[in-house]
Design a protein around this motif. Structure first.
Motif, mmCIF file in Angstrom:
data_model
loop_
_atom_site.group_PDB
_atom_site.id
_atom_site.type_symbol
_atom_site.label_atom_id
_atom_site.label_comp_id
_atom_site.label_asym_id
_atom_site.label_seq_id
_atom_site.Cartn_x
_atom_site.Cartn_y
_atom_site.Cartn_z
ATOM 1 N N ARG A 4 23.248 -52.198 -9.954
ATOM 2 C CA ARG A 4 24.557 -51.893 -10.556
ATOM 3 C C ARG A 4 24.530 -52.172 -12.047
ATOM 4 O O ARG A 4 25.077 -51.406 -12.843
ATOM 5 C CB ARG A 4 25.643 -52.736 -9.871
ATOM 6 N N LEU A 5 23.895 -53.281 -12.449
ATOM 7 C CA LEU A 5 23.825 -53.596 -13.868
ATOM 8 C C LEU A 5 23.022 -52.550 -14.620
ATOM 9 O O LEU A 5 23.415 -52.090 -15.686
ATOM 10 C CB LEU A 5 23.193 -54.978 -14.065
ATOM 11 N N LEU A 6 21.890 -52.140 -14.037
ATOM 12 C CA LEU A 6 21.065 -51.164 -14.722
ATOM 13 C C LEU A 6 21.718 -49.795 -14.761
ATOM 14 O O LEU A 6 21.536 -49.038 -15.699
ATOM 15 C CB LEU A 6 19.700 -51.062 -14.034
ATOM 16 N N SER A 7 22.489 -49.469 -13.750
ATOM 17 C CA SER A 7 23.129 -48.151 -13.725
ATOM 18 C C SER A 7 24.158 -48.012 -14.831
ATOM 19 O O SER A 7 24.543 -46.911 -15.202
ATOM 20 C CB SER A 7 23.783 -47.907 -12.371
ATOM 21 N N SER A 8 24.596 -49.143 -15.393
ATOM 22 C CA SER A 8 25.554 -49.087 -16.491
ATOM 23 C C SER A 8 24.875 -48.845 -17.830
ATOM 24 O O SER A 8 25.535 -48.638 -18.840
ATOM 25 C CB SER A 8 26.347 -50.401 -16.569
ATOM 26 N N ALA A 9 23.548 -48.867 -17.837
ATOM 27 C CA ALA A 9 22.815 -48.727 -19.091
ATOM 28 C C ALA A 9 22.740 -47.262 -19.478
ATOM 29 O O ALA A 9 21.795 -46.563 -19.163
ATOM 30 C CB ALA A 9 21.408 -49.307 -18.954
ATOM 31 N N ARG A 40 9.701 -55.479 -12.171
ATOM 32 C CA ARG A 40 10.287 -55.541 -13.514
ATOM 33 C C ARG A 40 11.819 -55.518 -13.486
ATOM 34 O O ARG A 40 12.468 -55.839 -14.476
ATOM 35 C CB ARG A 40 9.795 -54.350 -14.345
ATOM 36 N N LEU A 41 12.398 -55.140 -12.367
ATOM 37 C CA LEU A 41 13.837 -54.925 -12.295
ATOM 38 C C LEU A 41 14.629 -56.167 -12.698
ATOM 39 O O LEU A 41 15.545 -56.098 -13.517
ATOM 40 C CB LEU A 41 14.221 -54.473 -10.890
ATOM 41 N N ILE A 42 14.270 -57.319 -12.143
ATOM 42 C CA ILE A 42 15.022 -58.531 -12.439
ATOM 43 C C ILE A 42 14.893 -58.918 -13.911
ATOM 44 O O ILE A 42 15.816 -59.475 -14.495
ATOM 45 C CB ILE A 42 14.574 -59.693 -11.515
ATOM 46 N N GLY A 43 13.754 -58.579 -14.525
ATOM 47 C CA GLY A 43 13.585 -58.854 -15.948
ATOM 48 C C GLY A 43 14.552 -58.081 -16.809
ATOM 49 O O GLY A 43 15.112 -58.608 -17.779
ATOM 50 N N TYR A 44 14.792 -56.804 -16.446
ATOM 51 C CA TYR A 44 15.760 -55.995 -17.192
ATOM 52 C C TYR A 44 17.170 -56.575 -17.041
ATOM 53 O O TYR A 44 17.947 -56.622 -18.004
ATOM 54 C CB TYR A 44 15.744 -54.550 -16.689
ATOM 55 N N VAL A 45 17.493 -56.989 -15.835
ATOM 56 C CA VAL A 45 18.817 -57.567 -15.595
ATOM 57 C C VAL A 45 19.005 -58.829 -16.425
ATOM 58 O O VAL A 45 20.061 -59.037 -17.050
ATOM 59 C CB VAL A 45 19.009 -57.859 -14.092
ATOM 60 N N ARG A 46 17.998 -59.678 -16.453
ATOM 61 C CA ARG A 46 18.106 -60.938 -17.210
ATOM 62 C C ARG A 46 18.221 -60.688 -18.706
ATOM 63 O O ARG A 46 18.898 -61.436 -19.413
ATOM 64 C CB ARG A 46 16.909 -61.824 -16.882
ATOM 65 N N LEU A 47 17.554 -59.644 -19.200
ATOM 66 C CA LEU A 47 17.707 -59.309 -20.617
ATOM 67 C C LEU A 47 19.152 -58.936 -20.927
ATOM 68 O O LEU A 47 19.707 -59.322 -21.961
ATOM 69 C CB LEU A 47 16.783 -58.151 -20.991
ATOM 70 N N ASN A 54 21.341 -54.222 -24.795
ATOM 71 C CA ASN A 54 22.665 -53.630 -24.895
ATOM 72 C C ASN A 54 22.837 -52.584 -23.790
ATOM 73 O O ASN A 54 22.112 -51.579 -23.768
ATOM 74 C CB ASN A 54 22.821 -52.983 -26.266
ATOM 75 N N PRO A 55 23.783 -52.760 -22.859
ATOM 76 C CA PRO A 55 23.925 -51.803 -21.757
ATOM 77 C C PRO A 55 24.523 -50.460 -22.182
ATOM 78 O O PRO A 55 24.419 -49.487 -21.444
ATOM 79 C CB PRO A 55 24.841 -52.534 -20.776
ATOM 80 N N LYS A 56 25.143 -50.399 -23.333
ATOM 81 C CA LYS A 56 25.726 -49.140 -23.814
ATOM 82 C C LYS A 56 25.344 -48.916 -25.279
ATOM 83 O O LYS A 56 26.183 -48.955 -26.183
ATOM 84 C CB LYS A 56 27.246 -49.163 -23.652
ATOM 85 N N SER A 75 19.268 -51.968 -29.567
ATOM 86 C CA SER A 75 18.946 -53.005 -28.575
ATOM 87 C C SER A 75 19.093 -52.518 -27.133
ATOM 88 O O SER A 75 19.244 -53.322 -26.211
ATOM 89 C CB SER A 75 19.804 -54.259 -28.778
ATOM 90 N N GLY A 76 19.049 -51.218 -26.910
ATOM 91 C CA GLY A 76 19.131 -50.702 -25.547
ATOM 92 C C GLY A 76 17.848 -50.923 -24.782
ATOM 93 O O GLY A 76 16.803 -51.267 -25.350
ATOM 94 N N LEU A 77 17.922 -50.740 -23.466
ATOM 95 C CA LEU A 77 16.705 -50.778 -22.662
ATOM 96 C C LEU A 77 15.786 -49.643 -23.098
ATOM 97 O O LEU A 77 16.226 -48.517 -23.317
ATOM 98 C CB LEU A 77 17.039 -50.632 -21.184
ATOM 99 N N GLY A 78 14.500 -49.931 -23.186
ATOM 100 C CA GLY A 78 13.549 -48.888 -23.542
ATOM 101 C C GLY A 78 13.551 -47.741 -22.559
ATOM 102 O O GLY A 78 13.184 -46.612 -22.903
#
Length: 337
Positions: A4-9, A40-47, A54-56, A75-78
């Motif tokens: 859910r957190l990543l889907s907001s990115a 790697r998923l949990i690492g993205y969430v923790r970032l 930045n999720p948006k 600062s977005g996810l790569g």
């Protein structure tokens, strides 16, 4: 929660250039690239939770010419920033033959091959690389100054599948050490050294300030070449874009303190697209790529080996197996909170 957190990115860039983020596992290389998948998923969430991703993000081009650009990832996810940058490179290549984009202010971008293959879909040669946090000692050094700094070239063919050379510029990616840690297995010789520069097979060595080794392992086996390749990736991804480089690249684990006196913004990437027909007719190129691939695949194998592979073959074979049987997950990955 993680999904859910990543889907907001999602990018807040203009709609016409907005690129949905790929799955960390979405690439022909993904089925075999377990270090870049669920682990790697949990690492993205923790970032995101630490405020470092930045999720948006408002991803934007901050400088450009007809064939080049610099992108600020805000600062977005790569996983979001790099597809945006590759789309810019592809659009430039469509107009002038080639497009090259250097990226600042980003984060870990997942699988390099995913990004390079976006150009192949447009009948182009794709290039993708990124710098990473410093875990690698240059040849003759005990200091950790470079990341695993992967590089990928993806090249279209005709009837044959694309040529996809996707590799770290170290003997092994850090994610492979993490897998060995979870399995309680030793690392192969030539992967790592301890903090004094002595060879080690302890996969936990980096926790005691040991280091990964450049591709080649040591000078006698060509580590100076792996060191040079890693340095080129660092320079094109970060010195060129205004991102952090060398020992100042932000660490992937959110709990690790950020380096002091950082000279740039975030992590850097470098992406490129070359239109095949800017060099020769695309049909001719694809015909000869098929011939090249078939000749190399048909090479006489050495004793103890069944066949000769081309870059991309092992991943495609593993992908087919994993699509049929599923992707095995280690308990330590599943149980990671």
């Amino acid at each position: 929660m993680s999904l859910r957190l990543l889907s907001s990115a999602r990018s807040d860039a203009p709609k016409k250039t907005r690129i949905p983020p790929p799955s960390p596992c979405s690439a022909p290389t993904s089925a075999v690239s377990i270090p870049h998948g669920v682990a790697r998923l949990i690492g993205y969430v923790r970032l995101q939770e630490a405020g470092r991703a930045n999720p948006k993000p408002n991803i934007r081009v901050i400088h450009e010419t007809p064939s080049t650009a610099v992108v600020d990832g805000d600062s977005g996810l790569g996983l979001v920033v790099a597809p945006f940058a590759m789309q810019v490179a592809i659009e430039k290549a469509e107009k002038v033959g080639t497009g090259w984009v250097s990226v600042q202010n980003s984060n870990h971008f997942g699988i390099a091959g995913y990004h390079a293959l976006q150009a192949v879909k447009k009948d182009m040669i794709g290039v993708a690389m990124t710098n990473a946090s410093a875990l690698v000692a240059p040849t003759f050094s005990v200091e950790r100054l470079l990341g695993t700094n992967p590089i990928c070239f993806a090249i279209p063919a005709g009837e044959e599948p694309p040529f996809v050379a996707d590799l770290a510029t170290t003997t092994a990616a850090n994610g492979k050490l993490e897998i060995l840690q979870r399995k309680n297995e030793e690392a192969p010789s030539g992967w790592i050294q301890d903090k004094e520069g002595n060879p080690s097979v302890d996969p936990h060595e980096l926790k005691s300030w040991g280091a990964l080794l450049p591709l080649g392992g040591d000078r006698d086996h060509g580590s100076h070449k792996g060191y040079a390749l890693g340095a080129v990736v660092d320079i094109l991804s970060a010195v060129l874009s205004g991102a952090n480089y060398g020992p100042w690249v932000p660490p992937f684990p959110a709990y690790v303190p950020m380096p002091v006196d950082m000279p740039g913004k975030g992590i850097g990437h470098f992406l490129g697209a070359m239109r095949v027909d800017a060099f020769r007719p695309a049909d001719e190129f694809r015909l000869h790529m098929d011939k090249w691939i078939r000749r190399f695949r048909g090479a006489k194998p050495a004793p103890g080996h069944d066949k000769v592979l081309i870059p991309g073959d092992p991943e495609r074979e593993m992908e087919a197996e994993r699509l049929a049987a599923g992707i095995p997950l280690l308990p330590a990955v599943v149980e990671d909170p």
